[in-house]
Design a protein around this motif. Structure first.
Motif, PDB file in Angstrom:
ATOM      1  N   TYR A   1      21.329  20.988  41.460  1.00 11.61           N
ATOM      2  CA  TYR A   1      21.795  21.702  42.646  1.00 11.61           C
ATOM      3  C   TYR A   1      21.766  20.724  43.819  1.00 11.61           C
ATOM      4  CZ  TYR A   1      22.198  25.574  45.992  1.00 11.61           C
ATOM      5  OH  TYR A   1      22.609  26.423  46.976  1.00 11.61           O
ATOM      6  N   LYS A   2      22.901  20.503  44.423  1.00 11.25           N
ATOM      7  CA  LYS A   2      23.036  19.443  45.425  1.00 11.25           C
ATOM      8  C   LYS A   2      22.166  19.624  46.670  1.00 11.25           C
ATOM      9  CE  LYS A   2      27.637  18.204  43.969  1.00 11.25           C
ATOM     10  NZ  LYS A   2      29.048  18.242  44.250  1.00 11.25           N
ATOM     11  N   ARG A   3      21.887  20.848  47.036  1.00  7.76           N
ATOM     12  CA  ARG A   3      21.129  21.074  48.272  1.00  7.76           C
ATOM     13  C   ARG A   3      19.698  20.556  48.221  1.00  7.76           C
ATOM     14  NH1 ARG A   3      22.747  27.049  50.460  1.00  7.76           N
ATOM     15  NH2 ARG A   3      24.897  26.521  50.956  1.00  7.76           N
ATOM     16  N   ASN A   4      19.041  20.728  47.071  1.00  8.77           N
ATOM     17  CA  ASN A   4      17.622  20.356  47.034  1.00  8.77           C
ATOM     18  C   ASN A   4      17.189  19.642  45.755  1.00  8.77           C
ATOM     19  OD1 ASN A   4      17.694  22.454  45.270  1.00  8.77           O
ATOM     20  ND2 ASN A   4      16.424  23.836  46.475  1.00  8.77           N
ATOM     21  N   GLY A   5      18.119  19.298  44.885  1.00 12.60           N
ATOM     22  CA  GLY A   5      17.781  18.532  43.683  1.00 12.60           C
ATOM     23  C   GLY A   5      17.125  19.327  42.575  1.00 12.60           C
ATOM     24  N   THR A   6      17.170  20.649  42.656  1.00 15.87           N
ATOM     25  CA  THR A   6      16.547  21.483  41.625  1.00 15.87           C
ATOM     26  C   THR A   6      17.550  21.815  40.523  1.00 15.87           C
ATOM     27  OG1 THR A   6      17.060  23.467  42.900  1.00 15.87           O
ATOM     28  CG2 THR A   6      14.870  22.507  43.215  1.00 15.87           C
ATOM     29  N   VAL A   7      17.056  22.467  39.486  1.00 11.79           N
ATOM     30  CA  VAL A   7      17.873  22.825  38.325  1.00 11.79           C
ATOM     31  C   VAL A   7      18.734  24.051  38.646  1.00 11.79           C
ATOM     32  CG1 VAL A   7      17.800  23.650  35.930  1.00 11.79           C
ATOM     33  CG2 VAL A   7      16.161  21.922  36.720  1.00 11.79           C
ATOM     34  N   LEU A   8      20.006  23.953  38.287  1.00 11.72           N
ATOM     35  CA  LEU A   8      20.921  25.089  38.377  1.00 11.72           C
ATOM     36  C   LEU A   8      21.602  25.229  37.025  1.00 11.72           C
ATOM     37  CD1 LEU A   8      22.464  27.316  39.873  1.00 11.72           C
ATOM     38  CD2 LEU A   8      24.049  25.555  40.663  1.00 11.72           C
ATOM     39  N   ARG A   9      21.494  26.410  36.438  1.00 15.30           N
ATOM     40  CA  ARG A   9      22.173  26.685  35.172  1.00 15.30           C
ATOM     41  C   ARG A   9      23.303  27.668  35.430  1.00 15.30           C
ATOM     42  NH1 ARG A   9      17.687  26.942  30.381  1.00 15.30           N
ATOM     43  NH2 ARG A   9      17.506  24.686  30.226  1.00 15.30           N
ATOM     44  N   GLU A  10      24.395  27.397  34.775  1.00 18.22           N
ATOM     45  CA  GLU A  10      25.584  28.226  34.868  1.00 18.22           C
ATOM     46  C   GLU A  10      25.829  28.749  33.456  1.00 18.22           C
ATOM     47  OE1 GLU A  10      29.848  26.529  35.403  1.00 18.22           O
ATOM     48  OE2 GLU A  10      28.762  26.212  37.277  1.00 18.22           O
ATOM     49  N   VAL A  11      25.799  30.061  33.279  1.00 17.76           N
ATOM     50  CA  VAL A  11      26.035  30.661  31.969  1.00 17.76           C
ATOM     51  C   VAL A  11      27.263  31.558  32.094  1.00 17.76           C
ATOM     52  CG1 VAL A  11      25.062  31.988  30.058  1.00 17.76           C
ATOM     53  CG2 VAL A  11      23.539  30.683  31.551  1.00 17.76           C
ATOM     54  N   TRP A  12      28.266  31.307  31.239  1.00 19.29           N
ATOM     55  CA  TRP A  12      29.511  32.073  31.257  1.00 19.29           C
ATOM     56  C   TRP A  12      29.496  33.092  30.131  1.00 19.29           C
ATOM     57  CZ3 TRP A  12      34.047  31.036  34.298  1.00 19.29           C
ATOM     58  CH2 TRP A  12      33.853  30.039  35.253  1.00 19.29           C
ATOM     59  N   PHE A  13      29.683  34.360  30.499  1.00 18.49           N
ATOM     60  CA  PHE A  13      29.741  35.458  29.547  1.00 18.49           C
ATOM     61  C   PHE A  13      31.156  36.019  29.536  1.00 18.49           C
ATOM     62  CE2 PHE A  13      25.310  35.333  30.627  1.00 18.49           C
ATOM     63  CZ  PHE A  13      24.631  35.779  29.510  1.00 18.49           C
ATOM     64  N   LEU A  14      31.644  36.364  28.355  1.00 22.42           N
ATOM     65  CA  LEU A  14      32.919  37.071  28.255  1.00 22.42           C
ATOM     66  C   LEU A  14      32.604  38.556  28.191  1.00 22.42           C
ATOM     67  CD1 LEU A  14      35.951  36.840  28.084  1.00 22.42           C
ATOM     68  CD2 LEU A  14      35.735  36.661  25.601  1.00 22.42           C
ATOM     69  N   ASP A  15      33.038  39.295  29.211  1.00 20.07           N
ATOM     70  CA  ASP A  15      32.764  40.729  29.318  1.00 20.07           C
ATOM     71  C   ASP A  15      33.919  41.481  28.667  1.00 20.07           C
ATOM     72  OD1 ASP A  15      31.882  43.234  29.972  1.00 20.07           O
ATOM     73  OD2 ASP A  15      31.656  42.824  32.116  1.00 20.07           O
ATOM     74  N   LYS A  16      33.643  42.123  27.532  1.00 19.49           N
ATOM     75  CA  LYS A  16      34.696  42.781  26.752  1.00 19.49           C
ATOM     76  C   LYS A  16      34.902  44.249  27.133  1.00 19.49           C
ATOM     77  CE  LYS A  16      33.400  39.772  22.991  1.00 19.49           C
ATOM     78  NZ  LYS A  16      32.634  39.701  21.757  1.00 19.49           N
ATOM     79  N   ALA A  17      34.201  44.720  28.144  1.00 22.34           N
ATOM     80  CA  ALA A  17      34.357  46.114  28.561  1.00 22.34           C
ATOM     81  C   ALA A  17      35.806  46.349  29.002  1.00 22.34           C
ATOM     82  CB  ALA A  17      33.399  46.438  29.702  1.00 22.34           C
ATOM     83  N   PRO A  18      36.431  47.440  28.527  1.00 21.25           N
ATOM     84  CA  PRO A  18      37.855  47.683  28.827  1.00 21.25           C
ATOM     85  C   PRO A  18      38.193  47.662  30.319  1.00 21.25           C
ATOM     86  CG  PRO A  18      37.023  49.312  27.262  1.00 21.25           C
ATOM     87  CD  PRO A  18      35.850  48.492  27.715  1.00 21.25           C
ATOM     88  N   GLN A  19      37.309  48.202  31.145  1.00 21.37           N
ATOM     89  CA  GLN A  19      37.611  48.256  32.578  1.00 21.37           C
ATOM     90  C   GLN A  19      37.632  46.878  33.239  1.00 21.37           C
ATOM     91  OE1 GLN A  19      34.782  49.332  31.153  1.00 21.37           O
ATOM     92  NE2 GLN A  19      33.076  49.453  32.576  1.00 21.37           N
ATOM     93  N   TYR A  20      37.092  45.868  32.553  1.00 23.35           N
ATOM     94  CA  TYR A  20      37.076  44.515  33.125  1.00 23.35           C
ATOM     95  C   TYR A  20      38.073  43.589  32.449  1.00 23.35           C
ATOM     96  CZ  TYR A  20      33.020  46.274  35.476  1.00 23.35           C
ATOM     97  OH  TYR A  20      32.189  47.037  36.244  1.00 23.35           O
ATOM     98  N   ASN A  21      38.837  44.113  31.473  1.00 18.59           N
ATOM     99  CA  ASN A  21      39.931  43.365  30.861  1.00 18.59           C
ATOM    100  C   ASN A  21      39.537  41.951  30.431  1.00 18.59           C
ATOM    101  OD1 ASN A  21      42.544  43.091  29.951  1.00 18.59           O
ATOM    102  ND2 ASN A  21      43.297  42.321  31.906  1.00 18.59           N
TER     103      ASN A  21
END
Length: 103
Positions: A39-59
Motif C-alpha cells: 500500500y503506497k501510503r504507508n508501506g503496509t500489506v494490501l490484498r485484493e481479492v476478486w470474487f465473481l458474484d453469480k447472483a442474478p440481480q448482479y449479472n
C-alpha cells in the motif's frame, strides 16, 4: 487498480455486505483472483481479492475485496503467499466492478 472503467461502485449499505458474505459461504460467489502488494501510503500489506458474484440481480459482476493489514509489506513473503493474521486487519473495503482487472 481500476481507472474509472470498471463500472459498479461501493456497496450501498451494511446489509448488502452481509448478503454478499452469505453468498460466498453458500458458494454463490467465489474467489477467482488474489494479489498482494504494498500500500503506497504507508508501506503496509494490501490484498485484493476478486470474487465473481453469480447472483442474478448482479449479472455476474465482480466484487473486489480490499484488505488492509497493519503488517509491513515484504516481497519475499508475498511471493510465498504466507497467511496474514486476522488480528492485523485494519480495514476492509468492498466494491462492485463490471470489468476484471485483467480485461
Amino acid at each position: 487498480m481500476m481507472k474509472n472503467r470498471g463500472g459498479g461502485g461501493p456497496f450501498r449499505d451494511y446489509q448488502e455486505c452481509v448478503d454478499f458474505i452469505k453468498r460466498v459461504r453458500k458458494g454463490e460467489a467465489s474467489a477467482k483472483y488474489l494479489k498482494e502488494y504494498c500500500y503506497k501510503r504507508n508501506g503496509t500489506v494490501l490484498r485484493e481479492v476478486w470474487f465473481l458474484d453469480k447472483a442474478p440481480q448482479y449479472n455476474k459482476q465482480w466484487v473486489v475485496v480490499f484488505i488492509h493489514y497493519a503488517d509491513i509489506y515484504r516481497q519475499d513473503r508475498a511471493e510465498r503467499r504466507e497467511r496474514q493474521l486476522v488480528s492485523s486487519i485494519r480495514q476492509v473495503n468492498l466494491r462492485r466492478c463490471t470489468v476484471h482487472r485483467t480485461e
